[in-house]
Design a protein around this motif. Structure first.
Motif: not given
Length: 341
Positions: A204, A294-295, A259, A198
């Motif tokens: 997560l 957001d990865l 996620l 992340t």
């Protein structure tokens, strides 16, 4: 009118075209046919309008509240009545549904087939599906079904599906180069395992695995079934915040982390080869970043069961470096996986 001009009501009826789709999208339609004597036909029986309205818009029954309070040993103040769905909502936290969060892992892994990974490399995007488009149809409805049979008929189930359609989900695991995951999700070892982290360092959400025979869970379920037989439907509000992160214990080997992105707009539709109509959204990959999700992709592990005498490893490595850069980490799995014939 009569011959001498006086008004005279002989009877009344309504005609309505069957349209299940419109009912599903617009909500349930309820009709009272009331005659000049204030008798109402609802549902398919004649009764006084007062009784009909009580059935249409019921109010809280204190005797039923006392039954619920006794069954679950809770204060009656925590039992609210849902008039529209004609059920009693238990709105207090339940210790047995408060699952401890597992220590976060540094990386999350996603096993996939070569064809899926090929699409990622070619299109330079990462696809997330609506939670209602998963291959497991119980993804978002499992806990409600387990505890209190919230979706006891097709109409309730379909409405539950539509309520969750704008929620995107992607599943990962903390198990790296694992034979079980290769077997079930990595095309029997012929696929790849893509690792992520992340961007903000926040973990997560871990999936919790529930044993149907676990004493507290089974007790909730047993009492809910007994009450239901007497026409008393209950719902546990504590399940609303966790229902997307609970699965049956048989899936425990997956060690899943999720996620979840809510209230997504602009979802697209596709029909997959297995017959599923899916809602999805593609997130662009910039370098190794999926900023909108957001990865960041950190490495790729190539499965242990590539076809013999086929140069998948060098060709994949070349493609991966062309897309993600030659600083990227690419390895071959050393795991033992039986090849599916």
């Amino acid at each position: 009118r009569t011959k001498d001009g006086h008004k005279c009501l002989y009877g009344m009826f309504s005609v309505r075209i069957q349209n299940e789709g419109a009912d599903l999208l617009k909500g349930e339609r309820r009709t009272l046919n009331v005659n000049d004597r204030l008798n109402a036909d609802y549902p398919s029986s004649n009764s006084n309008i007062v009784n009909a309205l009580c059935e249409l818009l019921p109010i809280r029954n204190e005797e039923k509240v006392e039954r619920i309070s006794s069954a679950f040993n809770i204060d009656a103040n925590h039992i609210k009545f849902d008039t529209y769905r004609n059920r009693y909502v238990i709105d207090m936290p339940l210790k047995d549904l408060s699952f401890p969060q597992k220590k976060a892992t540094q990386e999350y892994h996603k096993y996939m087939s070569l064809s899926t990974f090929h699409k990622i490399l070619t299109n330079k995007n990462f696809r997330m599906h609506s939670i209602v488009s998963q291959s497991d149809v119980t993804e978002s409805l499992y806990l409600g079904d387990l505890l209190s049979a919230d979706y006891e008929n097709d109409t309730d189930r379909f409405k539950g599906v539509l309520k969750e359609k704008d929620v995107l989900i992607s599943s990962f695991t903390d198990k790296y180069d694992d034979s079980y995951m290769w077997e079930h999700y990595g095309d029997h070892g012929k696929g790849v395992c893509v690792s992520f982290k992340t961007l903000d360092g926040k973990p997560l959400t871990r999936v919790h695995y529930v044993d149907k025979t676990d004493t507290p869970i089974e007790e909730y379920r047993k009492q809910a079934i007994l009450l239901k037989k007497d026409g008393i439907r209950v719902h546990f509000k504590a399940s609303d915040s966790i229902h997307r992160f609970v699965k049956d214990k048989k899936y425990f080997p997956e060690q899943e982390w999720r996620l979840v992105l809510e209230n997504q707009t602009g979802l697209q539709t596709a029909v997959y080869a297995d017959g599923r109509i899916v809602l999805y959204k593609d997130f662009p990959i910039e370098g190794t970043l999926l900023k909108d999700a957001d990865l960041q992709i950190t490495s790729v592990l190539i499965g242990p069961c590539q076809i013999i005498n086929i140069n998948n490893y060098p060709i994949l490595t070349d493609r991966i470096f062309n897309v993600f850069g030659d600083h990227f980490i690419v390895n071959r799995s050393r795991c033992s996986v039986s090849v599916k014939k």
